[in-house]
Design a protein around this motif. Structure first.
Motif, PDB file in Angstrom:
ATOM      1  N   PRO A  48       0.805  -1.228   0.000  1.00 54.79           N
ATOM      2  CA  PRO A  48       0.000   0.000   0.000  1.00 54.79           C
ATOM      3  C   PRO A  48       0.837   1.277   0.000  1.00 54.79           C
ATOM      4  O   PRO A  48       0.481   2.259  -0.655  1.00 54.79           O
ATOM      5  CB  PRO A  48      -0.831  -0.100   1.280  1.00 54.79           C
ATOM      6  N   LEU A  52       0.651   4.195  -2.730  1.00 54.81           N
ATOM      7  CA  LEU A  52       0.393   5.588  -2.357  1.00 54.81           C
ATOM      8  C   LEU A  52       1.514   6.507  -2.828  1.00 54.81           C
ATOM      9  O   LEU A  52       1.264   7.606  -3.330  1.00 54.81           O
ATOM     10  CB  LEU A  52       0.243   5.724  -0.839  1.00 54.81           C
ATOM     11  N   TYR A  58       2.273  10.430  -1.972  1.00 54.72           N
ATOM     12  CA  TYR A  58       1.953  10.690  -0.566  1.00 54.72           C
ATOM     13  C   TYR A  58       2.656   9.652   0.306  1.00 54.72           C
ATOM     14  O   TYR A  58       2.639   8.462   0.014  1.00 54.72           O
ATOM     15  CB  TYR A  58       0.440  10.615  -0.341  1.00 54.72           C
ATOM     16  N   THR A  59       3.255  10.114   1.389  1.00 55.78           N
ATOM     17  CA  THR A  59       3.852   9.232   2.383  1.00 55.78           C
ATOM     18  C   THR A  59       3.321   9.637   3.753  1.00 55.78           C
ATOM     19  O   THR A  59       3.553  10.767   4.185  1.00 55.78           O
ATOM     20  CB  THR A  59       5.386   9.354   2.387  1.00 55.78           C
TER      21      THR A  59
END
Length: 159
Positions: A48, A52, A58-59
């Motif tokens: 996942p 992402l 996005y982290t």
């Protein structure tokens, strides 16, 4: 001596004999469990996070990731403990988690044991060292949650 059939003609199942599992066996099972959890985390965390990161750039922050890991591992353990009383590592080492009275672990007991196991291990293994001084050689998180790890043995027929 074989079990006698009930009125309905059904023979009740033979209950397996159980004794408290030894400390070395429980520690070996924990080590094996850590190896298995690498696979669980690889599937539920890395995939996942890669999607992402690549998909939307996005982290999540560290606190969010630790919360996610806590919930994923909690789901893993609760699924197995409630379903059969054994994780994959516990099946290999012939161990089962039960309540103090020998019944299956309740949902409340399972979550309590899981939550208490984190500080038990992370504070330099203090909850594991507790077993050296405990009268039944139980880990601190087992003592506080009212659970036990028992060794499964094959029932021997009586002559």
């Amino acid at each position: 001596m074989p079990s006698k059939p009930t009125r309905a003609g059904v023979v009740p199942p033979v209950r397996q004999a159980a004794e408290l599992a030894g400390l070395r066996r429980r520690l070996a099972s924990m080590l094996y469990e850590c190896l298995l959890l690498l696979g669980v985390l690889a599937l539920t965390l890395m995939v996942p996070m890669l999607l992402l990161g690549i998909g939307v750039n996005y982290t999540p922050g560290g606190g969010v990731l630790w919360g996610y890991i806590f919930l994923v591992l909690g789901g893993y353990f609760l699924w197995y403990w409630r379903r059969s009383g054994q994780t994959l590592a516990m099946q290999t080492w012939k161990l089962r988690i039960v309540s103090v009275d020998g019944n299956p672990v309740s949902l409340r007991q399972g979550w309590l044991r899981y939550a208490l196991a984190w500080p038990s291990v992370l504070f330099f293994g203090a909850g594991l060292v507790w077993a050296l001084f405990d009268r039944d050689r139980q880990f601190l998180h087992d003592r506080l949650s009212g659970t036990r790890i028992v060794l499964l043995t094959t029932a021997k027929p009586q002559d």
